[in-house]
Design an enzyme around this catalytic site. Structure first.
Site, PDB file in Angstrom:
ATOM      1  N   ASP B  30       0.806  -1.225   0.000  1.00 49.35           N
ATOM      2  CA  ASP B  30       0.000   0.000   0.000  1.00 49.35           C
ATOM      3  C   ASP B  30       0.834   1.267   0.000  1.00 49.35           C
ATOM      4  O   ASP B  30       0.323   2.317  -0.334  1.00 49.35           O
ATOM      5  CB  ASP B  30      -1.017   0.003   1.144  1.00 49.35           C
ATOM      6  CG  ASP B  30      -0.402  -0.381   2.454  1.00 49.35           C
ATOM      7  OD1 ASP B  30       0.736  -0.855   2.455  1.00 49.35           O
ATOM      8  OD2 ASP B  30      -1.058  -0.198   3.488  1.00 49.35           O
ATOM      9  N   GLU B  53       9.204 -10.883  -1.959  1.00 47.59           N
ATOM     10  CA  GLU B  53      10.256  -9.863  -2.059  1.00 47.59           C
ATOM     11  C   GLU B  53      11.649 -10.469  -2.119  1.00 47.59           C
ATOM     12  O   GLU B  53      12.552  -9.899  -2.739  1.00 47.59           O
ATOM     13  CB  GLU B  53      10.157  -8.878  -0.894  1.00 47.59           C
ATOM     14  CG  GLU B  53       8.944  -7.961  -0.940  1.00 47.59           C
ATOM     15  CD  GLU B  53       7.692  -8.579  -0.334  1.00 47.59           C
ATOM     16  OE1 GLU B  53       7.729  -9.774   0.068  1.00 47.59           O
ATOM     17  OE2 GLU B  53       6.668  -7.872  -0.257  1.00 47.59           O
ATOM     18  N   HIS B 117       0.104   0.419  10.554  1.00 45.67           N
ATOM     19  CA  HIS B 117       0.412  -0.959  10.200  1.00 45.67           C
ATOM     20  C   HIS B 117       1.753  -0.970   9.457  1.00 45.67           C
ATOM     21  O   HIS B 117       2.159   0.050   8.898  1.00 45.67           O
ATOM     22  CB  HIS B 117      -0.702  -1.542   9.323  1.00 45.67           C
ATOM     23  CG  HIS B 117      -0.851  -0.859   8.004  1.00 45.67           C
ATOM     24  ND1 HIS B 117      -1.355   0.413   7.871  1.00 45.67           N
ATOM     25  CD2 HIS B 117      -0.540  -1.260   6.751  1.00 45.67           C
ATOM     26  CE1 HIS B 117      -1.371   0.751   6.593  1.00 45.67           C
ATOM     27  NE2 HIS B 117      -0.879  -0.234   5.891  1.00 45.67           N
ATOM     28  N   HIS B 118       2.428  -2.124   9.451  1.00 46.16           N
ATOM     29  CA  HIS B 118       3.783  -2.271   8.883  1.00 46.16           C
ATOM     30  C   HIS B 118       4.843  -1.524   9.707  1.00 46.16           C
ATOM     31  O   HIS B 118       5.958  -1.330   9.224  1.00 46.16           O
ATOM     32  CB  HIS B 118       3.889  -1.798   7.430  1.00 46.16           C
ATOM     33  CG  HIS B 118       2.984  -2.484   6.452  1.00 46.16           C
ATOM     34  ND1 HIS B 118       2.304  -3.637   6.736  1.00 46.16           N
ATOM     35  CD2 HIS B 118       2.643  -2.161   5.169  1.00 46.16           C
ATOM     36  CE1 HIS B 118       1.580  -3.988   5.672  1.00 46.16           C
ATOM     37  NE2 HIS B 118       1.768  -3.109   4.718  1.00 46.16           N
ATOM     38  N   GLY B 418      26.436 -17.270  -1.323  1.00 47.34           N
ATOM     39  CA  GLY B 418      26.039 -18.673  -1.189  1.00 47.34           C
ATOM     40  C   GLY B 418      24.715 -18.896  -0.483  1.00 47.34           C
ATOM     41  O   GLY B 418      24.603 -19.748   0.394  1.00 47.34           O
ATOM     42  N   ASP B 448      17.115 -30.440  -5.499  1.00 50.56           N
ATOM     43  CA  ASP B 448      15.727 -30.502  -5.014  1.00 50.56           C
ATOM     44  C   ASP B 448      15.554 -29.785  -3.690  1.00 50.56           C
ATOM     45  O   ASP B 448      14.461 -29.306  -3.368  1.00 50.56           O
ATOM     46  CB  ASP B 448      15.253 -31.960  -4.919  1.00 50.56           C
ATOM     47  CG  ASP B 448      16.168 -32.851  -4.083  1.00 50.56           C
ATOM     48  OD1 ASP B 448      17.297 -32.425  -3.746  1.00 50.56           O
ATOM     49  OD2 ASP B 448      15.768 -33.979  -3.769  1.00 50.56           O
ATOM     50  N   ASN B 475      18.274 -35.536  -5.546  1.00 51.20           N
ATOM     51  CA  ASN B 475      19.100 -36.495  -4.797  1.00 51.20           C
ATOM     52  C   ASN B 475      18.658 -36.568  -3.335  1.00 51.20           C
ATOM     53  O   ASN B 475      19.464 -36.787  -2.442  1.00 51.20           O
ATOM     54  CB  ASN B 475      20.599 -36.159  -4.929  1.00 51.20           C
ATOM     55  CG  ASN B 475      20.879 -34.708  -4.576  1.00 51.20           C
ATOM     56  OD1 ASN B 475      20.009 -34.002  -4.068  1.00 51.20           O
ATOM     57  ND2 ASN B 475      22.078 -34.266  -4.858  1.00 51.20           N
ATOM     58  N   GLY B 477      17.422 -34.450  -0.895  1.00 54.88           N
ATOM     59  CA  GLY B 477      17.777 -33.595   0.245  1.00 54.88           C
ATOM     60  C   GLY B 477      18.906 -32.634  -0.020  1.00 54.88           C
ATOM     61  O   GLY B 477      19.319 -32.438  -1.168  1.00 54.88           O
ATOM     62  N   GLU B 481      24.966 -29.896   2.381  1.00 59.97           N
ATOM     63  CA  GLU B 481      25.009 -29.946   3.848  1.00 59.97           C
ATOM     64  C   GLU B 481      25.462 -31.321   4.312  1.00 59.97           C
ATOM     65  O   GLU B 481      26.252 -31.452   5.245  1.00 59.97           O
ATOM     66  CB  GLU B 481      23.618 -29.631   4.436  1.00 59.97           C
ATOM     67  CG  GLU B 481      22.961 -28.354   3.934  1.00 59.97           C
ATOM     68  CD  GLU B 481      23.615 -27.070   4.405  1.00 59.97           C
ATOM     69  OE1 GLU B 481      24.780 -27.120   4.835  1.00 59.97           O
ATOM     70  OE2 GLU B 481      22.978 -26.011   4.306  1.00 59.97           O
TER      71      GLU B 481
END
Lengths: 584, 584
Positions: B30, B53, B117-118, B418, B448, B475, B477, B481
């Site tokens: 708004d 965003e 608001h916001h 990254g 994925d 693969n 997951g 990691e």
């Protein structure tokens, strides 16, 4: 490690468990996985693993609302934590205790100002904590073992006392370092400070005179009555005073909506005439936990003059123009109730004659269109005691104000912060909390526009076997924006999704239980069902079916609604907002 | 308004158009819709309207990379802008010029500290700009008409000169206020400052001696050669010097990878033996636009001693231990090339004998499994000149380093920041820029896991009729990691999506062209196609088909790959990262 030593990460988790947390939100990242090991191995904690950090923060916000205690979200340095900020800021604005735990590089790497991945490339390791400080009640950046327990305790107490988020930077090399565990034997204390007796007595006297001199008085219940743990005290005030009571949008459903003294919502000049008459006709307005934001007050259009208002807050009180810092409502409310009790019976008689009846009245037209005017009271009739009702900022949060909710329904909305997409993440947190606390059903109301911002969190719900009702209002775009500005503008359009594919896309049926060691303990994913509802008759049938009423699967109910239709309250608010923006 | 007056919002847009921007990313709110009116009505600008965003900021980042100019993202106060911060911080870290334009409440409402608001509910209207300042090269918070044109010009020049994001707070009541338009007749100047002649001459002499005394020298090209507009100058240095040239991960494909002097990638101790021999055996290492982050340098494992290194940066130069501030490469490179030219022929002969041949060598095993070892060189053979190759942080960004790319391929990766999920948003921006600049195909490689964070931006691609190739490595997951920590941990698992439904979910076929005034000018949405590829043979057939090669639709290619498999470079990097974290 000696028997009375504990890993720093484990110390933090024990504190969270003591405070009542059972689920932890977040996303894995290379600087937090050592901490995630401790969560995954903890017997009474569940790691949720959200689809992204913003959704995780939204889920933590929703979880804190239902559990009425601190909620935790874990992210990784830089990339992860910054994605969560909007969600954390929402919890700050709306007063929810959340701890944002950020896994950060080892103290050695930080000290050397290394050019690590996930940094700004200029050696400024403090940039991110600086950013979070703007939206945190307190923060701790751990740098060595000494004093860590105290620092963790301090920020947790800050979060609980202030009902605001706090920030913790947890370096990789400290997660598994040990500290003394003795402090854990003493639970954290976060009750409100007791009021100064003499000052409190004085304030009570002033308030008493104010109310006695008035011909009429009303109570207005707002969000902070809930956020600062004063619901029982507020209910006592209502009972003992016998006064009429109303709620603000943020305070909806704190008072049972079928209570004989309850007259509905007061939102300044957005309110119905009958309610306005009673509230604005009263000589004294007693507000409990008031949070007078634009959308919560009909754009600041309360009519009661300041000199006729008594405001009860968590850490101060005002009576007319007099301000009494340090006099909090937790202590004051029971005493005020006691003072008002002698006149209870008389007031109750009066109250019965003036308070309007708040009910789910359906429109009388014979159309089959699911109009805004029809939808909300109809949904009001669907809910049961102990249900959770989550409304997205937009037509839902304005429209559902008009529905009367059953006793002990939990009302979950984000009127002040108003971030679109919040409700989908919040629904995950709410559904987890409702399952843990053995509450009723979880029902989300979200528009097709807001849904798109955070839609992937539905995958997390399915993975954890949750069974909320997801009502999607399909009205071809951002309707709340269209009401404020640009009703025919393309920028208020969205890509059309095929909502019938949503549950199967985010929860691959065929994948089912997957192979591999890590999948052995996977939860059974949710059963799923989709409904596209074109008209009132179809909606009626669905809502009346016993099968549908049973929360045994995750359900998406797509409600086909007309573009350009909006709840009355939104239309009036949008006009006020549009004018305030002064584009021309 | 008089003929030489222009609305403030329009002034800003004209400057962006002059700088080469054609698409603007963002989400309506708004406090920004008055500005969006101007964008939608502008004859040469396209409003994209992203799904959230963060995705918008990622798209702006990708767009800036291809257009090599400033990119714009528009959000709304508080809720909108905070969601974008991770994306903006990525552009700061990776050096991309982006302007973050935030629609904020009217100056009157801000002055009164209204509880809008916001907001955070405490009247602090400066909190959000404070947060953004940490990740901006410059910022302007507009408060009155006076000086607005100059402020806008200043931050745009800062963004272009420093290749960093800038922040602009645009209050609702100023968007349509007018200012003099005359300044627009003069285009903005953002060239690098010319070097001081005498100092430059001195530096050239020192560098020349350094190189002449060396038996061998090599050039290493890095990201900032591109970010600071020195690609032509870098290529000239290579040609005229005749020296061997290598690239860092962030500098990949700036030098044509089939150039006879090009020997492949140098990443410290992650590098192949042959390349290490040449680079580390050289007496002098000349780096152009170096950005020595952990992942860009094999965890800081360059072997060339400081005294043998010549570093050319945008605003300083070093030769050995000597530091020359203010001597930038834009001016220095052509002169250095001229000095080196006399020995070109001799050096070229030597270069030919030492430079390893960089090529797409497939593994010799007869397995049909799409292994990491197989995939990347195979994909290298698929690309054509002018293609865009976007790689997600994870197995893709490490794996694709091993593929040789054709001349003028654009390499889009986020090695330093990254942030997982970045590549999907970036692909939208890249595909828009490629269409505007009439470049080749846009190809994304994403796992994925990372896909899930930002998956909804595929809806925006379809809505705008874009036709990228989206290769999804399935693969099971977060493989990157798992390589670093917790290979069997549940926290590295993800909900299984049914990727075959993805395109139809995000682009409802049946909705087609929708009714209503705002839909009249809608673009034709993309045609769509999904492929699930189980093995090498199937992949081969697909990649060799003429039909597949034609970018006439948006394509999702799901590559079924094995969990636990990772590119060699990632395995080594993960080990180093895991050790640095020091969890125990």
């Amino acid at each position: 490690m000696s028997s009375n030593e504990i890993k720093i990460g484990a110390y933090l988790l024990e504190r969270l468990v003591q405070l009542g947390t059972q689920s932890i939100q977040g996303v894995p990242g290379d600087f937090n996985m050592g901490f995630l090991d401790l969560i995954e191995d903890h017997p009474s904690l569940e790691w949720i693993g959200n689809s992204n950090e913003l959704n995780a923060a939204y889920a933590a916000d929703g979880y804190a609302r239902i559990k009425r205690t601190i909620s935790a979200v874990v992210t990784t340095f830089g990339v992860g934590e910054l994605s969560a900020l909007n969600g954390i800021a929402g919890s700050f604005s709306e007063r929810l205790p959340v701890i944002h735990i950020v896994g950060v590089p080892s103290t050695a790497a930080q000290g050397a100002h290394s050019l690590l991945h996930h940094t700004l490339g200029d050696g400024r390791f403090s940039a991110f904590v600086n950013m979070s400080k703007e939206i945190s009640a307190d923060s701790a950046v751990l740098k060595q073992k000494e004093g860590v327990g105290e620092a963790i305790d301090r920020i947790l107490v800050s979060a609980m006392k202030k009902a605001r988020p706090v920030y913790l930077a947890l370096p990789t090399d400290l997660v598994h370092a040990t500290i003394p565990a003795d402090a854990l034997k003493t639970k954290l204390k976060y009750d409100a400070e007791p009021n100064d007796e003499a000052a409190e007595k004085y304030v009570l006297n002033v308030a008493k005179k104010h109310i006695e001199q008035a011909k009429s008085a009303v109570i207005l219940v707002d969000a902070c009555a809930d956020r600062h743990g004063c619901i029982a005290e507020t209910r006592e005030l209502i009972e003992k005073s016998g006064l009429p009571v109303f709620a603000t949008p943020m305070g909806k459903a704190i008072v049972d909506e079928d209570h004989p003294q309850y007259g509905g919502l007061y939102v300044g000049n957005l309110t119905s005439e009958k309610v306005k008459e009673v509230v604005e006709g009263a000589d004294v307005l007693i507000t409990v936990g008031s949070l007078k934001s634009d959308f919560n007050s009909g754009n600041f259009s309360y009519r009661t003059p300041k000199e006729s208002t008594i405001e009860l807050h968590s850490d101060y009180t005002t009576v007319g123009y007099s301000h009494y810092p340090g006099i909090g409502m937790k202590g004051l409310l029971p005493k005020l109730s006691a003072i008002l009790q002698p006149d209870q019976a008389r007031r109750l008689e009066e109250t019965k004659t003036v308070v309007p009846k708040f009910q789910n009245a359906l429109p009388s037209d014979s159309s089959d269109v699911i109009s805004q005017e029809y939808l909300w009271p109809r949904m009001g009739r669907f809910f049961k005691e102990q249900d959770q009702v989550i409304v997205e900022t937009g037509t839902s949060s304005f429209g559902m104000l008009e529905a009367k909710l059953p006793k002990n329904t939990r009302w979950v909305s984000q009127v002040l912060w108003g971030s679109i997409g919040w409700s989908v993440g919040a629904t995950l947190g709410v559904a987890l909390a409702a399952r843990e606390n053995k509450l009723g059903r979880t029902c989300l109301f979200v528009g097709d526009g807001s849904l798109q911002l955070t839609v992937q969190e539905i995958g997390t719900m399915i993975r954890h076997g949750l069974t909320p009702y997801l009502f999607v209002l399909n009205n071809d775009g951002y309707e709340i924006e269209r009401q404020i500005h640009g009703p025919e503008r393309k920028y208020n359009d969205i890509p059309p999704y095929d909502h019938s594919l949503m549950l199967d896309f985010f929860g691959d049926q065929k994948a089912g239980k997957r192979e591999g060691k890590s999948h052995e303990k996977d939860m059974e994913p949710s059963k799923k069902q989709f409904y596209r509802v074109q008209g009132r008759k179809q909606l009626d049938e669905l809502l009346e079916s016993d099968e549908f009423a049973k929360p045994d699967r995750i359900r998406v109910v797509e409600l086909m609604m007309e573009r350009g239709d909006a709840p009355k309250a939104l239309k009036r608010q949008a006009e006020a907002t549009g004018t305030a923006n002064k584009y021309e």
